[in-house]
Motif scaffolding. Structure first.
Motif, short mmCIF file in Angstrom:
data_model
loop_
_atom_site.label_atom_id
_atom_site.label_comp_id
_atom_site.label_asym_id
_atom_site.label_seq_id
_atom_site.Cartn_x
_atom_site.Cartn_y
_atom_site.Cartn_z
N ARG B 146 0.87 -1.05 0.03
CA ARG B 146 -0.13 0.02 -0.08
C ARG B 146 0.65 1.21 -0.02
N GLU B 150 0.99 4.01 -2.96
CA GLU B 150 0.71 5.51 -2.70
C GLU B 150 1.83 6.63 -3.14
N ASP B 153 2.03 6.56 -6.79
CA ASP B 153 1.24 7.44 -7.53
C ASP B 153 1.55 9.06 -7.07
#
Lengths: 74, 215
Positions: B146, B150, B153
């Motif tokens: 995760r 993130e 991104d």
């Protein structure tokens, strides 16, 4: 050698793609030969980091190394 | 029929680590995957490789100046696939497939050193005396996944597209990946270097220092 040049060589060698010779044996990255010993230590860490990132993002946890091996045994 | 037997006390580091329950479960799953690979199941072999790869790489850290570790890992996996298909060979004992893979990797590293004609500079006793290293398979880490996603991104467009191509198709040559992004190879590599720095910084800010994970 400049730091930028070293970083590019390390990044080249961090790829999981490897050429093979005529007998099918996996060859070291051409960039690996140009790296000084300390840079090879740095490469080891970048390779490890790359495989951790790839496997973390792959839906089944397969790094590029595993995908390269699977392509060979399929 | 040759039987290669390993006990939990073999190797200088073995037995010194306290095993969490999850390690034990992962080890059982790893051996089950290797047993399935013996029946020709490539998916299970891929799962086995995914559990073994990081411990195997870490075990090769002291060879990194002498050999291209990527070559050693790929060649080791190819040989382990052949070993899995050899019905005459049985691996028995705690984490037997992982320990056997460590030994195969050590042999491959030695071969590579000789092939690179650097063996005269290498203390082979040192390599032979290398510890077994960490012998627990790496379980998947959803929190790490995760955090990485993130941070990926948040990367600027070009570095993100370059490192994403490597993550997605890293087994392909860089020239193909760069061409797909309409970049020169050198530009592609510069973008990955930049992406990697930004990714490290982002993960560190989130309390996920890759430097610690990778050592």
């Amino acid at each position: 050698m400049t730091r930028d040049r070293e970083d590019i060589l390390i990044e080249q060698a961090a790829s999981a793609f490897r050429e093979r010779n005529a007998s099918g044996r996996i060859q070291p990255s051409p960039a690996w030969w140009d790296l000084a010993p300390a840079d090879r230590d740095a490469l080891f860490k970048v390779q490890l980091e790359s495989r951790i990132i790839e496997s973390a993002l792959h839906p089944r946890g397969f790094s590029a190394t595993i995908q390269a091996v699977l392509a060979r045994i399929m | 029929m040759p039987v290669c037997s390993f006990t939990s006390g073999s190797g200088s580091n073995a037995g010194q680590r306290r095993l969490a329950m999850t390690d034990s479960d992962a080890a059982e799953r790893m051996e089950a995957a290797f047993r399935s690979a013996r029946l020709g199941d490539r998916d299970e072999f891929a799962l086995w490789m995914a559990m073994v790869e990081i411990p195997l790489r870490r075990n090769l850290s002291r060879s990194a100046r002498e050999v291209d570790v990527e070559v050693v890992v790929q060649e080791t996996f190819l040989r382990m696939w052949l070993i899995a298909q050899d019905r005459q060979r049985i691996l028995e004992g705690d984490r037997a497939s992982l320990k056997y893979a460590f030994r195969v990797a050590r042999n491959v590293a030695l071969e590579e050193m000789r092939r690179n004609r650097r063996d005269r500079f290498v203390d082979l006793d040192l390599l032979e005396a290398l510890p077994e290293g960490r012998v627990e398979p790496d379980p998947p880490d959803p929190a790490l996944r995760r955090a990485i996603r993130e941070c990926m991104d948040r990367l600027p467009a070009k570095p993100r597209s370059a490192i994403s191509a490597r993550v997605r198709d890293g087994m392909l040559p860089d020239r193909d990946l760069a061409s797909g992004l309409r970049m020169k190879v050198n530009t592609f590599l510069q973008n990955i270097v930049r992406a990697r720095r930004l990714l490290r910084d982002c993960l560190r800010r989130r309390g996920v220092p890759l430097e610690e994970i990778r050592t």
